[in-house]
Design a protein around this motif. Structure first.
Motif, mmCIF file in Angstrom:
data_model
loop_
_atom_site.group_PDB
_atom_site.id
_atom_site.type_symbol
_atom_site.label_atom_id
_atom_site.label_comp_id
_atom_site.label_asym_id
_atom_site.label_seq_id
_atom_site.Cartn_x
_atom_site.Cartn_y
_atom_site.Cartn_z
ATOM 1 N N GLN A 80 -15.074 -15.018 -29.408
ATOM 2 C CA GLN A 80 -15.395 -15.829 -28.474
ATOM 3 C C GLN A 80 -16.240 -17.142 -29.029
ATOM 4 O OE1 GLN A 80 -17.642 -12.825 -26.479
ATOM 5 N NE2 GLN A 80 -16.177 -12.255 -25.286
ATOM 6 N N GLU A 81 -16.112 -18.244 -28.180
ATOM 7 C CA GLU A 81 -16.926 -19.475 -29.087
ATOM 8 C C GLU A 81 -18.068 -19.968 -27.811
ATOM 9 O OE1 GLU A 81 -14.149 -22.343 -29.668
ATOM 10 O OE2 GLU A 81 -13.296 -21.415 -31.202
ATOM 11 N N ARG A 82 -18.717 -20.616 -28.215
ATOM 12 C CA ARG A 82 -20.004 -21.154 -27.549
ATOM 13 C C ARG A 82 -19.274 -22.424 -26.631
ATOM 14 N NH1 ARG A 82 -25.263 -19.675 -28.001
ATOM 15 N NH2 ARG A 82 -25.755 -18.286 -30.035
ATOM 16 N N VAL A 83 -19.898 -22.261 -25.342
ATOM 17 C CA VAL A 83 -19.299 -23.617 -24.554
ATOM 18 C C VAL A 83 -20.611 -23.895 -23.902
ATOM 19 C CG1 VAL A 83 -16.963 -22.615 -24.120
ATOM 20 C CG2 VAL A 83 -18.821 -22.031 -22.647
ATOM 21 N N GLU A 84 -20.449 -25.130 -23.163
ATOM 22 C CA GLU A 84 -21.555 -25.813 -22.566
ATOM 23 C C GLU A 84 -21.675 -25.232 -21.257
ATOM 24 O OE1 GLU A 84 -23.133 -30.268 -21.549
ATOM 25 O OE2 GLU A 84 -21.280 -29.920 -22.426
ATOM 26 N N VAL A 85 -22.905 -24.629 -20.972
ATOM 27 C CA VAL A 85 -23.355 -24.162 -19.918
ATOM 28 C C VAL A 85 -24.574 -24.552 -19.370
ATOM 29 C CG1 VAL A 85 -22.135 -21.864 -20.485
ATOM 30 C CG2 VAL A 85 -24.846 -22.065 -20.867
ATOM 31 N N PRO A 86 -24.817 -24.292 -18.116
ATOM 32 C CA PRO A 86 -26.167 -24.999 -17.399
ATOM 33 C C PRO A 86 -27.348 -24.050 -17.765
ATOM 34 C CG PRO A 86 -25.163 -23.861 -15.534
ATOM 35 C CD PRO A 86 -23.986 -23.834 -16.637
ATOM 36 N N LEU A 87 -28.327 -24.885 -17.759
ATOM 37 C CA LEU A 87 -29.777 -24.213 -18.265
ATOM 38 C C LEU A 87 -30.209 -23.462 -17.110
ATOM 39 C CD1 LEU A 87 -31.853 -27.044 -20.095
ATOM 40 C CD2 LEU A 87 -31.033 -24.780 -20.949
ATOM 41 N N VAL A 88 -29.586 -23.422 -15.819
ATOM 42 C CA VAL A 88 -29.873 -22.443 -14.869
ATOM 43 C C VAL A 88 -29.642 -21.125 -15.345
ATOM 44 C CG1 VAL A 88 -27.509 -22.551 -13.723
ATOM 45 C CG2 VAL A 88 -29.564 -22.024 -12.426
ATOM 46 N N ASP A 89 -28.788 -20.666 -16.366
ATOM 47 C CA ASP A 89 -28.524 -19.606 -16.965
ATOM 48 C C ASP A 89 -29.589 -19.117 -18.005
ATOM 49 O OD1 ASP A 89 -26.176 -19.391 -15.562
ATOM 50 O OD2 ASP A 89 -24.714 -19.381 -17.146
ATOM 51 N N LEU A 90 -30.620 -19.845 -18.186
ATOM 52 C CA LEU A 90 -31.556 -19.436 -19.088
ATOM 53 C C LEU A 90 -32.677 -18.703 -18.481
ATOM 54 C CD1 LEU A 90 -31.899 -19.828 -22.262
ATOM 55 C CD2 LEU A 90 -33.197 -21.813 -21.639
ATOM 56 N N ARG A 91 -33.049 -17.567 -18.966
ATOM 57 C CA ARG A 91 -34.080 -16.658 -18.310
ATOM 58 C C ARG A 91 -35.176 -16.253 -19.472
ATOM 59 N NH1 ARG A 91 -31.048 -17.759 -14.721
ATOM 60 N NH2 ARG A 91 -30.114 -16.024 -13.088
ATOM 61 N N ILE A 92 -36.348 -16.771 -19.563
ATOM 62 C CA ILE A 92 -37.109 -16.950 -20.614
ATOM 63 C C ILE A 92 -38.261 -15.674 -20.342
ATOM 64 C CG2 ILE A 92 -39.023 -18.097 -21.880
ATOM 65 C CD1 ILE A 92 -36.561 -19.312 -22.099
ATOM 66 N N ALA A 93 -38.238 -14.776 -21.180
ATOM 67 C CA ALA A 93 -39.420 -13.722 -21.145
ATOM 68 C C ALA A 93 -40.566 -14.307 -21.824
ATOM 69 C CB ALA A 93 -38.680 -12.281 -21.904
ATOM 70 N N LEU A 94 -41.801 -14.222 -21.150
ATOM 71 C CA LEU A 94 -43.101 -14.767 -21.490
ATOM 72 C C LEU A 94 -43.849 -13.589 -22.126
ATOM 73 C CD1 LEU A 94 -43.699 -17.450 -18.759
ATOM 74 C CD2 LEU A 94 -43.004 -18.037 -21.051
ATOM 75 N N GLN A 95 -44.261 -13.645 -23.426
ATOM 76 C CA GLN A 95 -44.787 -12.526 -23.954
ATOM 77 C C GLN A 95 -45.948 -13.000 -24.632
ATOM 78 O OE1 GLN A 95 -45.412 -8.432 -23.810
ATOM 79 N NE2 GLN A 95 -43.692 -9.446 -22.768
ATOM 80 N N CYS A 96 -47.101 -12.178 -25.037
ATOM 81 C CA CYS A 96 -48.093 -12.379 -25.888
ATOM 82 C C CYS A 96 -48.425 -10.991 -26.881
ATOM 83 C CB CYS A 96 -49.181 -13.035 -25.398
ATOM 84 S SG CYS A 96 -50.060 -12.133 -24.101
ATOM 85 N N GLY A 97 -48.824 -11.461 -27.940
ATOM 86 C CA GLY A 97 -49.315 -10.094 -28.938
ATOM 87 C C GLY A 97 -50.070 -10.860 -29.974
ATOM 88 N N GLY A 98 -51.115 -9.859 -30.485
ATOM 89 C CA GLY A 98 -52.045 -10.456 -31.421
ATOM 90 C C GLY A 98 -52.676 -11.531 -31.048
#
Length: 905
Positions: A275-293
């Protein structure tokens, strides 16, 4: 004289306290707007000083939010310290501190929602031309940022199996690699309290966009099984798994099952790799926001930066997911400054209320959340920590959705997910919800990573970034030294797209990761007779609670039963420092969950390179889930007792404690515990991943410490099993003949001067035949030691067990001083304990036929014959003539109980 702007940062205009950007010794002169002030006390970096007069009882503020109240009139330059923060700093040996605290923590009054004051605003404006990244499209949903083959254990019973299976595919051409998801949950008998958390998390893992293929592994009779996951997904309306996948049930020998499971995986490898990477929209990006220390600068630099980049992802159509419910208590007004609708606001507040109620049932409040590292680095209480954490939600971003732990994301935009403040447990829920990239902000320099979702780590200060540059990705501290936030946001957004497109993050380059799912704790109200006050505290003291709830210490004296002096089975033991032992162990003990995987790597390297020479027979590390993000009180006492049990175990010859650096139970914590136990801390090694400068530096420090010893090698001597402390266990059906045999084994060990430890919840004590043969009575037998408590004298002992999980039982045995465990198994086999050898034998014909390859011995004949088999096997393992099969195969684990009062925070 120093200018104020050289040493202090005021979070927002109007605040009456500033954060010190460097350590200031007592006597330092600071220019406050033309007025020189001599600081009366030492103030650490990240701690606060008053910038204008504050009267007794007046609120002290940051981000215009009261976090403390002045206990006396304060003048500019006075050190703001609460009783908890002062104790945390004093405990690290800092000099020049005030004798008494200057402020008290702001009480956590329940938040009251003013529905008329809510702002139902718009979400941030979308960009005209949404961007793209190079990802892996998925039929069932958004594209992945990675493409892994994932080996998913449904419970802790299969965790050793998937770990060894993944190891056998190290370096295989399989996309981004074969990784295991090994965890500590679901291994007890009966229904776990966290069953829904487990099922939703495991289902979400299988469907995560970064999974290119998945093997779901369970063990026969698992309640949390592959079938249970399938049924849960169908009932809850989850989509089908559309990548290559299979369900595998362990039901034969370990090696046999490894071969069979490997045969399922091998055909997937070329498919995933092609499987190869292909161009996809940033709408597919889901960011987990986390903190520690976290530290005092988290809310000024790293968290706002992560929030701004998350907002930029939302502008391109994607999603950002905030979590850690208890780390937003006290920041409710800030979170709800801009919300989608009234229902969303109410659901957020209900989530917070529910979390407070549930931890309150166990006698805890969110005020116990800040870790020792948080306090030391300037987060005095949960209000300061929460307001700083909430800065991952920018003021112009709208809260769109509130979801449960591990619940699939309902759409894009800004989402809040219910979870504990425990970093790894919270991250697991976000990954299960569908996040394919993690933003992790840190003040101390947390190094944690997840197996199949890349982590971008933001550090709050440039000094800490430079100290840990190899492990960190983003220097958010540049904001403190003049770089505009817009410039940092643009740079970090570009890095985000590059990492999403395949550029390795620092954590991926380091090559370590771990998983912890929201751990098992009672999800029910207070027990009858225990009342709870409105602020969530128990109205009865800890000492008034039943002993089994608080796992209180017991006298540690053996059962008062007749013993007959016996001639014991011979064993070839080792003479080590004047004692007869079966082995001499070099131990690397992580002080919290976040240093566990590094401890494992170092122990393996130390073993291969013989860092301790011939002074030890093997090197061991004991990764676990505790020490940070878990509640205090009885749970912490059991944890500390367990840790000390291994440090002071008779088989431990050399031991080094490895802290992450920001945990509640850091190195200094255990120094004090060792002193309390009458031990000399100078006997032990001490290393810190964060303070020593990262993975390479701490590895060098550990190597150097073990290399400083020139101890004589252990010497073989003649001995017998009476020199040992042995745990006896039975799992599965037990015949009367075998019960009698186990009693004979124990009686010989005790009669020869040794000790035998039983579990209060084990099958042996439930057998009247065993009790009659061993104790001469069929009456009930109570515990002699608490979980993990060391024995006060040799003999027969019973260890109190708060649960039924096998690995927790084995861990408690080892902490009590057990040197070997003999377990009779029927219907299946057990995982080995990392430190204490687990010897498995069986007299059950079906078990022998099915799992014979995993058994260390087969018992046949009458009770005396079976006992002889067990004793000879104990002697062979103690003499190092036989290695238990589970140890040799890599089917090992280690797990510390949280008891009945522990929670995740």
């Amino acid at each position: 004289m120093l200018r104020f702007d050289e040493i202090g940062v005021v979070p927002e205009p109007g605040d009456n306290a500033a954060i010190c950007s460097r350590r200031l010794e007592a006597g330092t002169v600071v220019d406050f707007g033309g007025t020189p002030v001599t600081l009366p006390h030492t103030v650490l970096e990240g701690h606060r000083i008053v910038v204008r007069p504050v009267k007794t009882g007046e609120a002290i503020t940051s981000w215009n939010t009261p976090f403390a109240r002045a206990l006396r009139d304060l003048q500019p330059g006075d050190y703001v310290c609460t009783p908890t923060s002062l104790a945390a700093v004093a405990g690290r040996g800092v000099e020049g501190l005030p004798v008494e605290a200057s402020a008290s923590n702001e009480p956590l009054d329940p938040y009251t929602l003013d529905e008329n004051a809510l702002n139902f605003g718009r979400q941030v404006a979308s960009v005209e031309q949404p961007g793209t990244f190079l990802g892996f499209p998925r039929e069932q949903g958004p594209a992945g940022t990675r493409n892994h083959v994932v080996l998913l254990a449904t419970s802790s019973r299969s965790s050793g199996f998937v770990t060894e299976l993944a190891r056998r595919f190290d370096g295989a051409a399989a996309g981004d690699g074969v990784v295991q998801v090994a965890h500590t949950e679901g291994g007890e008998d009966g229904t776990p309290n966290n069953l829904r958390f487990l099922l939703s998390t495991l289902a979400g893992f299988a469907l995560n966009p970064n999974v290119g293929a998945v093997l779901i592994v369970d063990t026969e009779d698992d309640l949390v099984s592959g079938q249970a996951i399938r049924e849960f997904m169908a009932e809850e309306g989850y989509p089908e798994i559309r990548v290559p996948h299979a369900y595998f049930t362990r039901q034969a020998g370990f090696e046999h099952d490894l071969t069979a499971a490997g045969a399922l995986i091998e055909p997937w490898l070329p498919v995933v790799d092609a499987q190869e990477r292909v161009e996809v929209p940033l709408v597919d990006l889901r960011i987990a926001l986390q903190c520690g220390g976290s530290d005092a600068f988290s809310g000024i630099s790293a968290n706002p930066l992560a929030g701004n980049v998350g907002a930029e992802v939302i502008r391109h159509g994607g999603a950002a997911v905030l979590a850690e419910t208890d780390e937003l208590i006290g920041a409710e007004q800030y979170v709800l400054k801009n919300v989608r609708d009234l229902a969303t606001a109410r659901r957020f507040l209900e989530t917070v209320r529910s979390f407070k109620d549930r931890v309150g049932w166990h006698g805890h409040t969110a005020e116990g959340n800040p870790s020792g590292g948080n306090l030391y680095r300037g987060l005095y209480n949960i209000v300061l920590k929460s307001i700083g954490a909430a800065r991952k939600l920018p003021r112009d971003v709208r809260l769109d959705h509130v979801i449960a732990y591990g619940e699939p994301l309902p759409g894009t935009g800004y989402v809040f997910m219910d979870s504990p403040g425990n970093d790894l447990e919270s991250i697991a829920g976000q990954v299960a919800s569908g996040c394919n990239l993690i933003f992790f902000t840190t003040g101390n320099g947390s190094i944690t990573n997840f197996p199949f979702v890349p982590t971008i780590k933001f550090v709050t200060t440039s000094a800490r970034y430079e100290h840990l540059e190899a492990e960190m990705d983003v220097d958010a501290g540049r904001y403190l030294t003049g770089t505009p936030m817009d410039e940092l946001t643009a740079e970090t957004f570009d890095l985000t797209v590059r990492v999403a497109s395949g550029e390795p993050s620092a954590g991926e380059r380091a090559g370590h990761s771990q998983v912890s799912i929201w751990r098992n704790w009672r999800q029910s109200g207070p027990r009858e007779g225990i009342s709870i006050t409105t602020d969530g505290r128990m109205s009865r003291t800890l000492d008034e609670l039943p002993a089994e709830d608080r796992d209180a210490l017991l006298p540690g004296l053996p059962l008062d039963v007749p013993t007959v002096e016996r001639q014991a089975t011979a064993a070839r033991l080792l003479s080590v420092d004047g004692r007869q032992l079966p082995e001499a162990v070099g131990l690397i003990l992580p002080t919290s969950l976040c240093s566990g995987q590094i401890a494992l790597r170092l122990a393996a390297q130390a073993e291969a390179e013989k860092w301790a020479g011939d002074a030890v027979t093997r090197m061991v590390a004991l990764p676990h889930t505790e020490g940070c993000g878990s509640s205090g009180g009885a749970s912490e006492e059991t944890f500390a007792r367990t840790m000390l049990g291994y440090l002071l175990h008779p088989n431990t010859r050399l031991a080094l404690l490895l802290e992450h650096g920001c945990e509640k139970t850091h190195n200094d914590y255990f120094r004090s515990k060792l002193v309390e136990a009458g031990a000399d801390p100078s006997r032990f090694g001490w290393a810190s991943i964060q303070a020593d400068g990262g993975l390479d530096a701490v590895g060098n420090r550990v190597r150097e410490w073990f290399g400083t010893f020139d101890l004589p090698a252990p010497v073989d001597v003649e001995g017998n099993v009476g020199a040992l402390t042995v745990g006896l266990e039975a799992r599965g059906p037990l015949s009367d003949q075998t019960a009698e045999a186990m009693a004979i084994i124990g009686s010989e060990i005790v009669g020869a001067g040794g000790s035998v430890v039983l579990s209060s919840r084990g099958t042996l004590l439930a057998s009247s035949t065993f009790r009659t043969t061993a104790f001469g009575s069929t009456g009930d037998v109570g515990p002699t030691i608490a979980h993990g408590q060391r024995l006060a004298a040799p003999g027969w002992h019973v260890m109190r067990m708060p649960g039924t999980d096998w690995m927790e039982t084995a861990t408690g045995f080892g902490a009590g001083g057990v040197q070997q465990i003999l377990a009779h198994v029927a219907g299946g086999t057990l995982s080995a304990q990392r430190f204490v050898p687990v010897v498995e034998f069986s007299s059950d014909p079906e078990t022998v036929a099915k799992y014979g390859d995993d058994l260390d011995a087969v018992a046949a004949g009458g009770p005396a014959d079976q006992a002889r088999t067990g004793l000879e096997t104990i002697a062979a393992v103690a003499s190092r003539l036989q290695v238990p099969k589970a140890v040799a195969s890599g089917n090992v684990g280690f797990q510390i109980t949280r008891g009945l009062l522990g929670t995740s925070m």
